[in-house]
Design a protein around this motif. Structure first.
Motif, PDB file in Angstrom:
ATOM      1  N   ASN A  31      -3.585   5.620  -1.669  1.00  0.00           N
ATOM      2  CA  ASN A  31      -4.698   4.823  -0.898  1.00  0.00           C
ATOM      3  C   ASN A  31      -5.160   5.889   0.124  1.00  0.00           C
ATOM      4  OD1 ASN A  31      -2.608   2.390  -1.387  1.00  0.00           O
ATOM      5  ND2 ASN A  31      -4.725   2.105  -2.315  1.00  0.00           N
ATOM      6  N   TYR A  74       0.855  -1.140  -0.027  1.00  0.00           N
ATOM      7  CA  TYR A  74      -0.158  -0.060   0.093  1.00  0.00           C
ATOM      8  C   TYR A  74       1.006   1.383  -0.180  1.00  0.00           C
ATOM      9  CZ  TYR A  74      -3.544  -3.296   1.680  1.00  0.00           C
ATOM     10  OH  TYR A  74      -4.313  -4.379   1.769  1.00  0.00           O
ATOM     11  N   THR A  87      -8.353   1.230   3.906  1.00  0.00           N
ATOM     12  CA  THR A  87      -7.800   2.518   3.256  1.00  0.00           C
ATOM     13  C   THR A  87      -8.796   3.397   2.949  1.00  0.00           C
ATOM     14  OG1 THR A  87      -8.304   1.491   1.026  1.00  0.00           O
ATOM     15  CG2 THR A  87      -6.104   0.911   1.927  1.00  0.00           C
ATOM     16  N   THR A 117      -6.358  -0.825  -4.029  1.00  0.00           N
ATOM     17  CA  THR A 117      -5.104  -1.118  -3.410  1.00  0.00           C
ATOM     18  C   THR A 117      -4.162  -2.055  -4.525  1.00  0.00           C
ATOM     19  OG1 THR A 117      -6.467  -3.363  -3.684  1.00  0.00           O
ATOM     20  CG2 THR A 117      -6.527  -2.149  -1.615  1.00  0.00           C
ATOM     21  N   ILE A 153      -3.990   5.058   5.481  1.00  0.00           N
ATOM     22  CA  ILE A 153      -4.074   3.443   5.779  1.00  0.00           C
ATOM     23  C   ILE A 153      -4.105   3.212   7.155  1.00  0.00           C
ATOM     24  CG2 ILE A 153      -2.944   1.536   5.086  1.00  0.00           C
ATOM     25  CD1 ILE A 153      -1.791   3.045   3.049  1.00  0.00           C
TER      26      ILE A 153
END
Length: 852
Positions: free
Chosen positions: A808, A803, A824, A829, A811
């Motif tokens: 994203n 990630y 996320t 992803t 997180i």
């Protein structure tokens, strides 16, 4: 329910809207259901059966109404014409509202203008054109021409795309807000020169008249208050780095109160009104409409007009005012509600506020069912519902505290006694009303703003009358503006005085201890239980023996759901990496972290906006530990802001002595702040440990020349899941860590700063760590601080899940006894097995889970 049929019908209609929004079926499905249920109802003869059929028809009608608004039926619907990928187009449409300039308090880029556009035609970059309909949000860099007004047909060129998801939870969710208004796309325009007026608005349109009225009203309301008021007109105050003078800001607040221009209020003033729970005074809503109607009715009744004529003139006046402020949704709701009440007054029908409330909700939702998902609608009807419940329940309080003297007639009482009794009775009645309004709005304010403001119960008692006086002065000023300018200017200064008092009081209430605090948004179970309880009490459903058992079961089920949700929330750890411009921050909450731990905080601007908003969204008012892992000012420069706002118990600094002059200045500022906070101490890690983390680098006595090589590296175990955090990574740091071996470095999840080191050194380090999941904490802006694409393949080779915070968003790692789960902010992803061709895969569910 039978005495308040429209209230019950409104509740069933709302239930149908929720069902229709959740199911997302084609409108034909619900239309068929309405037809079949109607035929079934006609075939049944028993009264009880027909009653159930009517209930089902109302629910299906609500589902049908919302599906007609949200389902893309027509081939020319904008969602059927364009795809979800960004595309360069020219759009021809009608301007829906006056272009506005959002607040730029934390905005580093130039100001932009936004407005809604009703699309009529789309011209693609290839030259192909197609008819289309729908609404788009147009965001333009810079200020567009003031000739672009509502009902103006324009042609705009820009990039058509879907609104972005918020990268950090707690910040404004533009996509959700626009979807509640039926808007699914935004047009990003590079500058004002991309606008072209195809056809100006009609000279006799209501929006044109409204625009002229607002220009005239703003000029007259500022007359005498500002030197340049005779020539200046703007929908917002001047944008500059210099603070606006208090006198000038109060003058601009008059425009916000009277004309609904909340953009004219400074960020500091907005913050005070929000924390004191009185920001609702600036929304053109029930208070404004109620005061105007009260003034009109009182004046006409004193003159001697009949009841019917008085109510009819009041209805005309409130709709004139609503059109003058360009029909904001809150004003339309309040005007509709007031119209229904006054219409009942005209026909001499006994008034029932709860029934009138249901009629208003039915009428508004039948026209626009999406208003149900707007905060303004929920607040308006939630507050009114609570007032209908609380006022009868607690209305006896003033009479109980101040019972009339049975031996002395009222006419024989002394004037001082009468004034004292009336004053105390007014205060008690206002307190009960304010408490009822707070009961209706508190869950919604907590849900949308993570804020609880009990001080609003007291603050509304003086603030609402002051707002009424200011509004009365504003109306009087406009009435005498052309007849007697000196008298109009006198009323302007009167309005300024009341506004100044409101500003001072809001600031004072906002700074009272425990007047406001931040809370976690309540769960859906708590929200449903709260308003179910209000409906049961308000509608008298607790008296119905057949329904009370069912309602009790539903209530117990909701309470059990809320309890389970709370137990799950407090039994897991959460570690969240926040993406910031040029930096990052890591927030740790749950067992072992006390009130919360913050590792780094970005620069001052990031700490003021993104980090503070996220911590407030989590219901965090203070933290236990602030860790400054590095000497890079773009990663820790906002520490003074965090210490001022959240008063941590411990401020942990690095062993190393950094030579950066800005860093040394920041440390001096922290030391000065800590002197004023007796509960806060500043120190380096003791025994290479920051509970519950262990510090594996740097060791005491070992120093490197580069700041990135002296970064604090933390490791810890939570529920059998091992975490390793390397906030910044330099070449010497990577070599030193790799030499420690797998026994020290082994981790299930690795939080890694932007890796800008030779590939073979990074590969050796990852071979020792052997992570299952890698979370790269790179920056969104500038692009140069994002992870280079050539490193994606290398990182993917050494992990099962990968990630990037730059892609994203925030997180979150949720750790429980069953394993860990990655959540996320955006539904995208990066997966290891997809890196033969580097790209991002969209996912319907942004949550992925892995169990140890």
């Amino acid at each position: 329910m039978e005495k308040k049929p429209l209230t019950g019908a409104a509740i069933l209609f709302v239930l149908g809207i929720f069902i229709g929004k959740k199911c997302c079926f084609h409108p034909l499905v619900f239309a068929t259901g309405v037809l079949l249920v109607g035929i079934l109802g006609a075939a049944l003869l028993t009264r009880d059966s027909r009653k159930l059929i009517v209930y089902a028809l109302i629910i299906l009608a609500g589902a049908l109404a919302v599906s007609l608004r949200t389902f893309p039926i027509h081939p020319n619907d904008l969602r059927n014409v364009v795809t979800n990928t960004p595309i360069l187009v020219s759009v021809i449409g009608i301007v829906h509202e006056t272009p506005i300039i959002p607040d730029s308090q934390f905005q580093t880029r130039p100001p932009y203008t936004s407005t809604l556009l009703h699309v009529k035609k789309i011209i693609f970059d290839s030259g192909e054109s197609r008819n289309a309909y729908g609404k788009v949000l147009v965001k333009t860099s810079g200020l567009i021409s003031q000739n672009i007004t509502p009902k103006c047909i324009v042609k705009v060129q820009g990039v058509l795309t879907q609104p972005d998801n918020p990268l950090i939870p707690g910040t404004f969710d533009l996509r959700r807000h626009l979807e509640s208004r039926g808007v699914y796309y935004e047009l990003r325009v590079p500058g004002p020169n991309c606008w072209e007026i195809v056809q100006p608005p009609s000279m006799f349109s209501i929006y044109r008249a409204s625009q002229l009225f607002r220009k005239w009203a703003s000029k007259k309301l500022l007359q005498g208050l500002l030197p340049e008021s005779g020539a200046a007109y703007s929908a917002s105050p001047p944008h500059s780095d210099e603070p606006i003078a208090t006198d000038v800001q109060v003058a601009y607040s008059i425009l916000a109160l009277g004309l609904g221009w909340k953009a004219t209020i400074s960020g500091e003033t907005k913050d005070s009104y929000m924390k004191s729970g009185t920001m609702h005074l600036f929304a053109i809503s029930g208070i404004h409409i109620g005061i105007i109607a009260t003034i009109c009715i009182a004046t006409l009744r004193i003159i001697g007009f009949s009841r019917s004529i008085t109510a009819a003139v009041a209805i005309l006046l409130i709709w004139f005012y609503t059109s003058a402020v360009q029909f904001p949704a809150s004003a339309v709701r309040a005007a509709t509600m007031t119209t229904i009440v006054l219409f009942g007054w005209i026909i001499k029908r006994p008034s029932n506020l709860l029934n009138s409330l249901g009629a208003s909700a039915l009428l508004i939702l039948a026209i626009d069912p999406l208003q149900l998902f707007q905060l303004g609608f929920q607040l308006s009807f939630g507050v009114m519902l609570a007032l209908c419940v609380v006022s009868p329940m607690w209305g006896w309080v003033p009479r109980k505290i101040l019972p009339p003297d049975p031996w002395i007639p009222y006419s024989l009482q002394k004037p001082a006694q009468k004034i004292l009794r009336r004053s105390i009775s007014w205060i008690l009645t206002s307190l009960v009303t304010s408490f009822g309004a707070w009961m209706g709005s508190a869950p919604l304010i907590a849900q949308y703003f993570s804020l609880c403001t009990p001080i609003t119960i007291i603050a509304n008692i003086p603030m609402v009358p002051l707002a009424g006086l200011a509004l009365a002065a504003i109306m009087a000023s406009l009435c005498f503006a052309e007849i007697s300018p000196p008298l109009s200017e006198l009323f302007n200064w009167s309005a300024w005085l009341w506004m100044w008092m409101m500003d001072r009081l809001s600031h004072w209430f906002a700074n009272l201890p425990l007047g406001h605090f931040y809370v976690k948004p309540p769960s859906t179970f708590i929200m449903l239980y709260w308003y179910l309880l209000l409906c049961v009490i308000g509608l008298g459903l607790w008296k119905n023996k057949r329904l009370i058992v069912f309602i009790a079961c539903v209530g117990v089920g909701l309470l059990i759901g809320a309890l389970v949700h709370q137990i799950r929330a407090i039994s897991r750890c959460e570690i969240t990496a926040l993406p910031l411009s040029g930096g990052r921050a890591i927030v740790c909450t749950g067992p072992g972290f006390g009130k919360g731990m913050l590792i780094d905080c970005g620069n001052i601007r990031a700490a003021q906006s993104a980090v503070t908003k996220y911590l407030h969204c989590k219901g965090i008012n203070s933290i236990s530990t602030l860790v400054l892992s590095t000497g890079l000012i773009n990663q820790v420069g906002g520490a003074p802001v965090i210490i001022t706002n959240f008063k941590p118990i411990y401020v942990i600094t690095n062993f190393a002595t950094f030579q950066s002059h800005p860093y040394r200045q920041m440390i001096q500022e922290i030391q000065r702040l800590v002197k004023d906070l007796p509960q806060t101490s500043i120190k380096a890690p003791s025994n290479l440990k920051i509970d519950p983390w262990n510090v594996i680098h740097p060791n005491k006595g070992i120093r490197f020349t580069r700041a990135a090589d002296n970064t604090l590296v933390l490791t810890g175990g939570f529920f059998d899941t091992r975490i390793l955090i390397i906030p910044e990574i330099g070449e010497k740091l990577a070599e030193t860590l790799a030499s420690k071996g797998n026994e020290v470095l082994s981790a299930n999840v690795l939080f890694l700063g932007t890796p800008k080191i030779p590939h073979h050194i990074l590969e050796n380090l990852l071979a020792e760590i052997r992570p299952e999941t890698i979370i790269v904490m790179d920056s969104i802006y500038p692009v140069s601080l994002q992870t280079p694409p050539e490193l994606h393949e290398l990182l993917a080779k050494h992990s099962r899940q990968l990630y990037f915070t730059s892609r994203n968003g925030a997180i979150t790692l949720e750790i429980s006894r069953g394993g860990y789960k990655i959540r996320t902010a955006t539904p995208t992803t990066l997966h290891k097995h997809r890196f033969s061709q580097i790209h991002t895969l969209p996912s319907e569910d942004p949550d992925t889970e892995y169990s140890n």
